[in-house]
Design an enzyme around this catalytic site. Structure first.
Site, short mmCIF file in Angstrom:
data_model
loop_
_atom_site.label_atom_id
_atom_site.label_comp_id
_atom_site.label_asym_id
_atom_site.label_seq_id
_atom_site.Cartn_x
_atom_site.Cartn_y
_atom_site.Cartn_z
N ASP A 33 59.06 -61.31 4.06
CA ASP A 33 60.40 -61.45 3.51
C ASP A 33 60.56 -60.95 2.08
OD1 ASP A 33 59.34 -63.71 1.90
OD2 ASP A 33 59.32 -64.72 3.85
N HIS A 86 51.28 -58.39 6.76
CA HIS A 86 52.16 -58.07 7.89
C HIS A 86 53.30 -57.14 7.51
CE1 HIS A 86 50.75 -62.09 9.91
NE2 HIS A 86 49.84 -61.14 9.97
N CYS A 126 58.18 -44.36 9.10
CA CYS A 126 58.44 -43.51 10.26
C CYS A 126 57.68 -44.02 11.47
CB CYS A 126 58.03 -42.08 9.94
SG CYS A 126 58.22 -40.98 11.35
N CYS A 182 59.43 -35.82 9.17
CA CYS A 182 59.20 -35.27 10.51
C CYS A 182 60.42 -35.38 11.43
CB CYS A 182 57.98 -35.93 11.16
SG CYS A 182 58.31 -37.58 11.80
N SER A 198 49.21 -71.89 8.96
CA SER A 198 48.69 -72.73 10.04
C SER A 198 47.17 -72.63 10.15
CB SER A 198 49.31 -72.30 11.36
OG SER A 198 48.84 -71.00 11.70
N ASN A 235 49.53 -77.95 2.76
CA ASN A 235 50.27 -77.82 4.01
C ASN A 235 50.89 -79.18 4.35
OD1 ASN A 235 51.04 -77.18 6.81
ND2 ASN A 235 49.68 -75.44 6.55
N ALA A 286 54.66 -76.66 -0.41
CA ALA A 286 54.18 -75.73 -1.44
C ALA A 286 55.02 -75.86 -2.71
CB ALA A 286 54.26 -74.30 -0.92
ZN ZN Z 1 57.93 -39.05 10.09
#
Ligand code: ZN
Length: 230
Positions: A85, A100, A108, A131, A170, A194, A212
């Site tokens: 995010d 991630h 692309c 491209c 987790s 946690n 947190a």
């Molecule tokens: Zn590309």
């Protein structure tokens, strides 16, 4: 290392939480896989437009801000995040390993070149300048691997660390879950924050139960002024 619950404290909806209204009828395989994008790029693109809009309404919280403070106090701090995010970046954190990817960045579908900012075009999704293939969000989809460079950087940082903070994750999903264990095996102090117990809780040196946004400011304050030094 931070996981999704620190974002949830800011109101960032999970993938499933965002599947409301017209999105409820799709499953994850139809919205967040390379084959879904190949067969229906507009649907997948629109799903990310929707989620970007939801995320755009949120703000970093006291937990994100405390990590910025901690990095000022401990300049070697490396932030590994599983979140896409961008709230850590908006809070002002630097030296971030994005496990991630980032939902507010495009790349692309063919050549992986990162797009320079938002591309204003009638065609959705826009095209790659290099491209000509379609742009996709720069996030890890189901069935895709964590970028090798992020993985290597995360393990390098883990091998070097004295303290490993596992925040709002987790500790279930590998390879991210293996990092805290690797740090512990090398003798680092492992601190977990946690709201729920995780597979890491029993072996953490300091298992801190709660949000947190509560614990990270407390940790930053204690690093700024360790007990007994006032
Ligand atoms: Zn590309």
């Amino acid at each position: 290392m931070t996981g999704s619950s620190i974002s949830a404290e800011s109101g960032v909806p999970t993938f499933r939480d965002a599947q409301t209204g017209l999105w409820a009828k799709y499953n994850a395989e139809e919205l967040a896989t390379p084959s879904a994008f190949a067969s229906n790029p507009t649907l997948v693109w629109d799903w990310y437009v929707w989620r970007r809009e939801l995320i755009g309404r949120t703000q970093p919280n006291a937990g994100h801000e405390a990590l910025v403070t901690l990095a000022k106090l401990k300049p070697g701090l490396v932030l590994i995040t599983q979140n896409v995010d961008g709230l850590h970046q908006r809070a002002g954190s630097t030296n971030i390993i994005e496990f991630h990817g980032r939902i507010d960045r495009d790349k692309c579908f063919s050549c992986n070149q990162i797009a320079p900012g938002t591309i204003e075009t009638a065609e959705q999704p826009p095209r790659c300048e290099a491209c000509g293939d379609r742009l996709r969000p720069d996030v890890i989809w189901f069935g895709e691997s964590i970028p090798p460079a992020a993985m290597e950087a995360a393990f390098r940082a883990t091998e070097d660390c004295d303290v490993f903070l596992s925040v709002s994750t987790s500790a279930l999903v590998y390879p991210a879950a293996g990092l805290a264990q690797a740090a512990a095996a090398r003798g680092a102090t492992v601190v977990e924050t946690n709201t729920n117990a995780t597979p890491l809780t029993a072996s953490a040196d300091y298992p801190l139960q709660g949000l947190a946004s509560f614990w990270l400011p407390a940790i930053a304050a204690s690093v700024a002024q360790p007990f007994g030094t006032s």
